[in-house]
Scaffold this active site. Structure first.
Site, PDB file in Angstrom:
ATOM      1  N   LYS A  33       0.924  -1.175  -0.135  1.00  0.00           N
ATOM      2  CA  LYS A  33      -0.125   0.087   0.054  1.00  0.00           C
ATOM      3  C   LYS A  33       0.731   1.301   0.050  1.00  0.00           C
ATOM      4  O   LYS A  33       0.445   2.234  -0.587  1.00  0.00           O
ATOM      5  CB  LYS A  33      -1.019   0.003   1.055  1.00  0.00           C
ATOM      6  CG  LYS A  33      -1.635  -1.111   1.481  1.00  0.00           C
ATOM      7  CD  LYS A  33      -2.752  -1.655   0.017  1.00  0.00           C
ATOM      8  CE  LYS A  33      -3.043  -2.862   0.015  1.00  0.00           C
ATOM      9  NZ  LYS A  33      -3.391  -3.419  -1.284  1.00  0.00           N
ATOM     10  N   LYS A  80     -18.826  -6.322   1.660  1.00  0.00           N
ATOM     11  CA  LYS A  80     -19.789  -5.484   0.994  1.00  0.00           C
ATOM     12  C   LYS A  80     -21.194  -6.372   0.725  1.00  0.00           C
ATOM     13  O   LYS A  80     -21.176  -7.563   0.642  1.00  0.00           O
ATOM     14  CB  LYS A  80     -19.366  -5.496  -0.419  1.00  0.00           C
ATOM     15  CG  LYS A  80     -17.987  -4.350  -0.577  1.00  0.00           C
ATOM     16  CD  LYS A  80     -17.403  -4.187  -1.924  1.00  0.00           C
ATOM     17  CE  LYS A  80     -16.173  -3.310  -1.823  1.00  0.00           C
ATOM     18  NZ  LYS A  80     -15.471  -3.709  -2.930  1.00  0.00           N
ATOM     19  N   ARG A  94      -7.451  -7.842  -9.532  1.00  0.00           N
ATOM     20  CA  ARG A  94      -8.444  -8.806  -9.950  1.00  0.00           C
ATOM     21  C   ARG A  94      -9.644  -8.691 -10.480  1.00  0.00           C
ATOM     22  O   ARG A  94     -10.186  -7.434 -10.225  1.00  0.00           O
ATOM     23  CB  ARG A  94      -8.658  -9.949  -8.473  1.00  0.00           C
ATOM     24  CG  ARG A  94      -9.458  -9.119  -7.452  1.00  0.00           C
ATOM     25  CD  ARG A  94      -9.914  -9.907  -6.424  1.00  0.00           C
ATOM     26  NE  ARG A  94     -10.785  -9.223  -5.623  1.00  0.00           N
ATOM     27  CZ  ARG A  94     -10.435  -8.221  -4.635  1.00  0.00           C
ATOM     28  NH1 ARG A  94      -9.156  -8.000  -4.595  1.00  0.00           N
ATOM     29  NH2 ARG A  94     -11.309  -7.567  -4.046  1.00  0.00           N
TER      30      ARG A  94
END
Ligand code: MV4
Length: 445
Positions: free
Chosen positions: A116, A237, A292
């Protein structure tokens, strides 16, 4: 084009990939664990091969077994789907070294976006906005205190090797920083084998907005607009939609251009997603890139008419993109509800045998699932058993269509999150599009 693709995954995404392969005239190989012999992906593929016992570590994450399966079946490419080995740079490298095409980006792009701090540095150089924070890893509490003071509270501590929200700590005052810093480091070590963390300004009540990227191996990169994924619980989610209800055409253009620039900065090829936070003032900030295909890709397919998996396969085969940015038109509105085998309000798993199954249908309704009547949902894997996706002209019509489709969906024998989604489709704030990432934590069912 490929002759035969091995799908290194299970469930609905394995099926989704098999469907794309069939339409492209490509043969398919399914891999499965001992307990997955009755799975639909095994039945629908041209060939199947057992790769190990139930635990993922010994089957769907078993690189040696998967490469061997590709070799004995003479597959020329491997599609990793999402999860499992999909963001494993070492696996991508092993595939290429064995002469098998990994259907995804290069190991190098994956590594540069997987770290990150490196991702923050790379996209910043490409002119993409990020939240104020550290350029490098933070090594000591003293340094953490100094930086937090500089940025201003609240701040968030994140693992360099993390992602998807795991191992993050929000800090509201200097007094709680030392403990949070130590906890973040030890969780990062335990979870990712790397204790490095960095600090960012914490953005309050943001929306999670992500841009779908499509790139080929010739340097062409376009975006397919955004998805709003603000309805989540503990970084899972639950509902996604496209387009984002609050994005203006200008902001969409700006975010899209940033996402494309960020992808180009790592020579990205294949499909990918740039995650942004959108704050209450309409500022957006790059968070991370998912290298992905994502669970929620169908909502983008519904509003663009583009088969993202087919394009991903074409790109991996070296074919140039078939669209220019000007060709991409967003039409109507799409919503996806993730149906999980779990208690609808406690969110605890509910595996077991499905005894009575009737999926919804009708205009603008799509079900991506790998379950069927009398199928046993296994406790060993993810609890998501179906994605219910709708498309309509407007957001309001899409909500009504989703509510109607959920009412039609019958899954007996196990508990599912259908009732949860029925409740959300009738929630005032959701209907008004007034949601942020804290929405589910605030509402009382
Ligand atoms: C943040 C944030 C607020 N400020 N970073 C979560 C997933 C990962 N991709 C990044 N995430 C966040 N990063 C800053 N600087 C809010 C989130 C976030 C979140 C945080 C706490 C609880 C729920 C959340 C849901 C989505 C995003």
């Amino acid at each position: 084009m490929f002759h035969k693709i091995l799908i290194a995954n299970r469930g609905e995404i394995a099926l989704r990939i098999i469907r794309a392969c069939k339409e492209l005239g490509i043969k398919t190989v399914a891999v499965h664990s001992d307990v997955d012999s009755q799975a639909l992906h095994v039945m629908l593929a041209d060939e199947s091969i057992c790769i190990g016992p139930a635990p993922s570590a010994k089957s769907y994450l078993n690189m040696k077994a998967i490469i061997s399966a590709a070799e004995v079946t003479d597959a020329d490419a491997i599609h990793p789907g999402y999860g499992f080995l999909s963001e494993n740079a070492e696996f991508a490298e092993i595939c290429e070294n064995c002469g098998i095409t990994f259907i995804g980006p290069t190991a190098d792009s994956m590594r540069r976006m997987g770290d990150k701090i490196s991702a923050r540095q790379t996209v910043t150089a490409a002119g993409v906005p990020i939240l104020p924070g550290t350029k490098d890893g933070v090594k000591s509490v003293e340094e953490a205190v100094r930086i937090a003071e500089e940025i201003g509270y609240p701040v968030i501590i994140k693992a360099t090797a993390g992602g998807g929200g795991r191992g993050m700590k929000v800090v509201h005052s200097p007094a709680s920083l030392p403990n949070a810093f130590a906890a973040a480091r030890s969780e990062a070590q335990a979870g990712f084998g790397n204790p490095d963390v960095y600090i960012e300004k914490f953005c309050e009540r943001p929306r999670h907005v992500e841009i779908q990227i499509l790139a080929d191996k010739h340097g062409n990169v376009i975006h397919l607009g955004e998805r709003d994924c603000s309805i989540q619980r503990r970084h899972q989610k639950l509902i996604e939609e496209a387009p984002c209800p609050v994005l203006t055409p200008e902001l969409r253009k700006k975010m899209g251009e940033c996402a494309v620039a960020a992808a180009k900065s790592v020579n990205y090829s294949s499909v990918g997603t740039m995650e942004f936070l959108l704050d209450q003032q309409g500022n957006f900030y790059f968070m991370e890139m998912n290298t992905r295909v994502q669970v929620e890709h169908p909502v983008t397919e519904m509003v663009t008419g583009i088969d993202i998996i087919k394009e991903q396969i074409r790109s991996a085969a070296g074919l140039p993109l078939r669209f220019r940015q000007e060709d991409i038109k967003i039409s109507g509105h799409s919503i996806e509800c993730r149906i999980n085998a779990e208690h609808p309000f406690k969110f605890t798993p509910s595996p077991g045998k499905i005894d009575g199954y009737h999926p919804p249908g009708g205009l603008g309704v799509r079900v991506d699932s790998a379950v069927y009547d009398q199928y046993t949902v296994l406790p060993h894997y993810d609890s998501m058993i179906a994605k219910l996706i709708v498309h309509a002209d407007t957001r309001e019509e899409a909500i009504h269509r989703m509510a109607r489709a959920l009412d039609e969906y019958i899954i007996e024998g196990i508990k599912t999150s259908i009732t949860f989604h029925q409740r959300i489709m009738r929630n005032k704030e959701f209907i008004e599009g007034d949601v942020d990432t804290g929405f589910l934590e605030r509402i009382n069912f």
